[in-house]
Write a protein that holds these residues in place. Structure first.
Motif, PDB file in Angstrom:
ATOM      1  N   GLU A 126       1.005  -1.097   0.099  1.00  0.00           N
ATOM      2  CA  GLU A 126      -0.146  -0.457   0.103  1.00  0.00           C
ATOM      3  C   GLU A 126       1.258   1.761  -0.043  1.00  0.00           C
ATOM      4  O   GLU A 126       0.536   1.796   0.444  1.00  0.00           O
ATOM      5  N   PHE A 127       2.009   1.074  -0.745  1.00  0.00           N
ATOM      6  CA  PHE A 127       2.661   2.205  -0.671  1.00  0.00           C
ATOM      7  C   PHE A 127       3.310   2.872   0.057  1.00  0.00           C
ATOM      8  O   PHE A 127       3.558   4.017   0.308  1.00  0.00           O
ATOM      9  N   HIS A 128       3.193   2.260   1.491  1.00  0.00           N
ATOM     10  CA  HIS A 128       4.136   2.742   2.878  1.00  0.00           C
ATOM     11  C   HIS A 128       5.458   2.673   2.867  1.00  0.00           C
ATOM     12  O   HIS A 128       6.410   2.076   2.376  1.00  0.00           O
ATOM     13  N   PRO A 129       5.954   4.196   3.311  1.00  0.00           N
ATOM     14  CA  PRO A 129       7.171   4.877   2.605  1.00  0.00           C
ATOM     15  C   PRO A 129       8.519   3.553   3.007  1.00  0.00           C
ATOM     16  O   PRO A 129       9.628   3.980   2.952  1.00  0.00           O
ATOM     17  N   LEU A 130       8.046   3.981   4.868  1.00  0.00           N
ATOM     18  CA  LEU A 130       9.410   2.260   5.898  1.00  0.00           C
ATOM     19  C   LEU A 130       9.485   1.588   5.267  1.00  0.00           C
ATOM     20  O   LEU A 130      10.633   0.832   4.547  1.00  0.00           O
ATOM     21  N   SER A 131       8.190   0.790   4.376  1.00  0.00           N
ATOM     22  CA  SER A 131       8.075  -0.300   4.462  1.00  0.00           C
ATOM     23  C   SER A 131       8.867  -0.843   3.312  1.00  0.00           C
ATOM     24  O   SER A 131      10.182  -2.058   3.298  1.00  0.00           O
ATOM     25  N   ILE A 132       8.642  -0.378   1.996  1.00  0.00           N
ATOM     26  CA  ILE A 132       9.979   0.587   0.541  1.00  0.00           C
ATOM     27  C   ILE A 132      11.061   0.335   0.893  1.00  0.00           C
ATOM     28  O   ILE A 132      11.638  -0.387   0.208  1.00  0.00           O
ATOM     29  N   THR A 133      11.417   1.441   1.760  1.00  0.00           N
ATOM     30  CA  THR A 133      12.783   1.690   2.261  1.00  0.00           C
ATOM     31  C   THR A 133      13.631   0.360   2.635  1.00  0.00           C
ATOM     32  O   THR A 133      14.555   0.118   2.462  1.00  0.00           O
ATOM     33  N   LEU A 134      12.540   0.005   3.393  1.00  0.00           N
ATOM     34  CA  LEU A 134      13.186  -1.277   4.480  1.00  0.00           C
ATOM     35  C   LEU A 134      13.567  -3.170   2.756  1.00  0.00           C
ATOM     36  O   LEU A 134      14.537  -3.445   3.339  1.00  0.00           O
ATOM     37  N   LEU A 135      12.626  -2.881   2.984  1.00  0.00           N
ATOM     38  CA  LEU A 135      12.200  -4.156   1.038  1.00  0.00           C
ATOM     39  C   LEU A 135      13.468  -3.683   0.403  1.00  0.00           C
ATOM     40  O   LEU A 135      14.430  -4.459   0.058  1.00  0.00           O
ATOM     41  N   ALA A 136      13.477  -2.353   0.121  1.00  0.00           N
ATOM     42  CA  ALA A 136      14.354  -2.479  -1.061  1.00  0.00           C
ATOM     43  C   ALA A 136      15.881  -2.508  -0.444  1.00  0.00           C
ATOM     44  O   ALA A 136      17.543  -2.701  -1.350  1.00  0.00           O
ATOM     45  N   THR A 137      15.934  -2.296   0.885  1.00  0.00           N
ATOM     46  CA  THR A 137      17.575  -2.488   1.303  1.00  0.00           C
ATOM     47  C   THR A 137      18.168  -3.823   1.778  1.00  0.00           C
ATOM     48  O   THR A 137      18.758  -4.141   1.405  1.00  0.00           O
ATOM     49  N   VAL A 138      16.901  -4.541   2.001  1.00  0.00           N
ATOM     50  CA  VAL A 138      17.436  -5.665   2.120  1.00  0.00           C
ATOM     51  C   VAL A 138      17.509  -6.706   1.246  1.00  0.00           C
ATOM     52  O   VAL A 138      18.150  -7.038   0.813  1.00  0.00           O
ATOM     53  N   ALA A 139      16.835  -6.549   0.081  1.00  0.00           N
ATOM     54  CA  ALA A 139      17.175  -6.613  -1.221  1.00  0.00           C
ATOM     55  C   ALA A 139      18.185  -5.947  -2.047  1.00  0.00           C
ATOM     56  O   ALA A 139      19.027  -7.030  -2.265  1.00  0.00           O
ATOM     57  N   GLU A 140      18.661  -5.251  -2.060  1.00  0.00           N
ATOM     58  CA  GLU A 140      20.487  -4.263  -2.089  1.00  0.00           C
ATOM     59  C   GLU A 140      21.435  -5.175  -1.274  1.00  0.00           C
ATOM     60  O   GLU A 140      22.265  -5.583  -2.062  1.00  0.00           O
TER      61      GLU A 140
END
Length: 673
Positions: free
Chosen positions: A178-192
């Protein structure tokens, strides 16, 4: 959003940014603090105070404030000693995470609240508050912080993640968050950090959901959410407050506000509790429901639904509510319309609990009742179909579930699948020796065969069903079968025999309590007389049927009568006369996309014959859109052919289609009337 806050700050006007943890409140105010206009307006007098970094007391708050503004006063008791320093220059003071000092249940909350109230009265100071709770001093411009747009979400994700190309699969995950900013940031960080490509990231997300949102620096969505659950306001609600949140998290739609007391009978002040959830930004209100963002839902939803006693209570409440018998014109019918707003929640509940209760009747009987509710009030298919078919034939609820499922396929125009399911049903009922259910299924099979052009089969099945009900002494059910027999005989062009069957059905029905069947009998007689070219008799029976149906607040039967009357006028070339019953039919189809599509289709043909291609195309396009969403393939093909004919008429106004061709393209309408 940033520009709006900058505008408020320059006046200066106190501002409060309210939203769930991780929504981006802190990021927004930091951006504002470094905005060129803000720098020019306030210079070095821009102060950022992390309120969760010191104890929530009046003494600590005033000491911290004194230090940052350079007052040098060690332990001020109030704002008095600080007033001169506060008044000297224009200032922007950000109170970040202010819920930690303003929570009404905090030990010094009222004292600090009063100080902040006084602080925002300074004409030279702009106070900007970020908080998860909405209890902030009056006079603030309050801004609810929304989630990101898709574009902003993608930009946030790909600013961090460099190991894959932009992909629809990533877009789908961002939507699920649902385009939640922290969740998106955390997901991108984990994947990177893990150097996952898009395939691996998608697999991990499908396997772990929000559990994947945990970085090596111990930042996690779970930790952010637990901060809210550790707040004094939440703790004051009691040890059991997490239970209702888990129920909200479980249901895709959340909880209907009107149902709080009904769903949670053991909670003494449920309305107040859910108000507090909203104040804490754990939940929000949307279209009459209390719901929450998907990341919170994934974290709070019980991992084992059976372990939640409150959810089990909720389940039983819904199952009891579904157990009422639903039939047009009978008590409880109107009340059962509640399903139109909660069908998604109920379907999810059944999807989770039917496997748990696979061998019992409880959940599966509720499943059958759910489909019955949908049949009458919200015609659509269900995701439970494959699970029903996969049940062992010996399961006590399988035949009933198949029977109700066949009705839903009928309501969306898939007659072949309806017949297949009914045939399966009939086998199971015969094996169980249940004559009553055998007869009911034969009656429906008669109707199904008639609808796909197998009228001879339909005639035989209706006769067999009628005979069984006669032996059982059930005259009303026998009359129902005679009406189906009349329909099948009519389809087989045995008009006199059809008239006799329909007339007999009306004769044996009681005057009271069976208005629906009497109404159906007159409608069928109207169609029979129409086919016999006895127009006056046909119109008479349609009018009698409408007179019976209109005051009883049914929608399906008045629709069918009006559509049959419109088809009569249409086939007589009385296109102007056809529009009125079509409009009446549409008024009875507002909650039924399949019926609405059929009426729109017929109206498109009327406009075509009146050489009005624009009006015809508008109605045909409406019908096409509805049929495509329902997956009604044969209907889609028919409407597309009509659209091609309309386009041709738009080029050449002399384009005509023979009556026989029009009848072929309209047969799917007439066959179910």
């Amino acid at each position: 959003m940033t520009e709006k806050i900058v505008g408020f700050a320059q006046r200066p006007t106190p501002i409060a940014l309210i939203g769930v943890g991780g929504i981006g409140k802190t990021s927004i105010v930091l951006t504002v603090l470094h905005n060129d206009h803000i720098k020019q307006r306030f210079g070095d007098n821009r102060w950022f105070i992390r309120c969760d970094k010191f104890p929530a007391s009046r003494t600590h708050f005033l000491r911290f404030l004194s230090n940052i503004i350079g007052a040098g006063i060690e332990n001020p008791e109030d704002l008095g000693p600080l007033r001169r320093h506060l008044s000297l220059k224009d200032m922007l003071i950000v109170l970040d995470n202010a819920e930690s000092i303003l929570d009404p249940q905090g030990p010094s909350a009222q004292e600090i609240y009063t100080i902040v109230e006084e602080l925002i009265q300074f004409s030279n100071i702009c106070v900007c508050i970020t908080s998860r709770i909405s209890t902030i001093p009056p006079g603030c411009e309050t801004l609810k912080i929304p989630t990101l747009s898709m574009e902003a979400a993608r930009n946030t994700f790909y600013r961090i993640y460099k190991h894959g190309e932009q992909s629809d699969r990533i877009n789908n995950i961002l939507e699920q968050l649902e385009f939640h900013p922290l969740s998106i940031t955390l997901l991108a960080t984990v994947a990177e950090n893990n150097q996952w490509d898009t395939d691996r990231l998608t697999r991990e997300w499908e396997r772990q959901r929000t559990r994947v949102l945990y970085t090596q620096h111990s930042r996690s969505l779970a930790a952010t959410i637990e901060v809210s659950l550790a707040s004094p306001m939440f703790r004051q609600l009691g040890a059991d407050a997490r239970g209702p949140l888990e129920v909200v998290a479980f249901f895709p739609q959340g909880v209907d506000e009107k149902n709080i007391e009904w769903l949670f009978p053991t909670i003494s002040d449920g309305q107040n509790m859910f108000d507090k959830f909203c104040i804490l930004s754990l939940t929000y209100r949307s279209d009459g429901f209390i719901t929450m963002l998907a990341p919170l839902r994934d974290h709070l939803c019980p991992k084992d639904p059976r372990s939640s006693s409150l959810l089990s209570t909720t389940k039983e409440r819904y199952f009891t509510r579904l157990s009422v018998d639903v039939r047009a014109g009978f008590p409880g019918f109107e009340e059962s319309r509640w399903i139109t707003s909660e069908d998604v929640n109920v379907e999810h509940l059944l999807d989770v609990f039917t496997p748990v209760d696979a061998s019992s009747k409880n959940a599966w009987d509720a499943c059958a009742s759910f489909m019955e509710h949908l049949y009458w009030h919200k015609c659509r298919l269900v995701t439970l179909g494959p699970k029903i078919v996969a049940l062992p034939d010996s399961h006590p609820s399988k035949a009933r579930c198949l029977w109700k499922l066949s009705g839903l396929f009928n309501s969306v125009g898939n007659r072949a699948e309806r017949k297949r399911l009914l045939t399966y049903c009939l086998k199971l009922w015969r094996e169980q020796g249940d004559d009553f259910q055998v007869a009911l299924t034969l009656k429906d099979l008669s109707d199904a065969n008639r609808a796909i052009g197998l009228s001879e089969e339909g005639v035989q099945q209706a006769k067999e069903a009628s005979g069984i009900f006669e032996q059982l002494g059930l005259m009303a059910n026998q009359a129902d079968c005679l009406i189906r027999l009349a329909s099948a005989l009519h389809e087989d062009k045995q008009f006199d025999a059809a008239e006799e069957a329909a007339s007999r059905a009306i004769d044996i029905l009681p005057e009271k309590g069976e208005q629906l069947r009497v109404c159906e009998g007159h409608r069928i007689l109207g169609i029979i007389y129409q086919s016999k070219d006895e127009t006056k008799k046909a119109i008479h029976h349609f009018e009698v049927a409408l007179e019976i149906a209109s005051p009883l607040n049914w929608h399906t039967e008045p629709f069918r009568i009006n559509l049959a009357l419109a088809i009569l006028f249409y086939q007589k070339g009385r296109f102007d006369d056809a529009h009125a019953p079509i409009q009446r039919a549409m008024s009875h189809a507002v909650d039924d996309p399949y019926l609405l599509a059929r009426a729109s289709w017929l109206q498109a043909w009327c406009w075509f014959n009146q050489h009005k291609p624009e009006e015809a195309k508008s109605q045909a396009s409406r019908a096409l859109d509805l049929f495509e969403k329902l997956g009604a393939t044969s209907n889609v093909e028919g409407v597309r052919e009509l659209l091609q004919i309309i386009d041709a008429q738009g080029v050449d106004s002399d384009v005509n289609v023979s009556p026989s061709k029009q009848y072929c393209l309209l047969c799917v309408l007439t066959v179910r009337v």
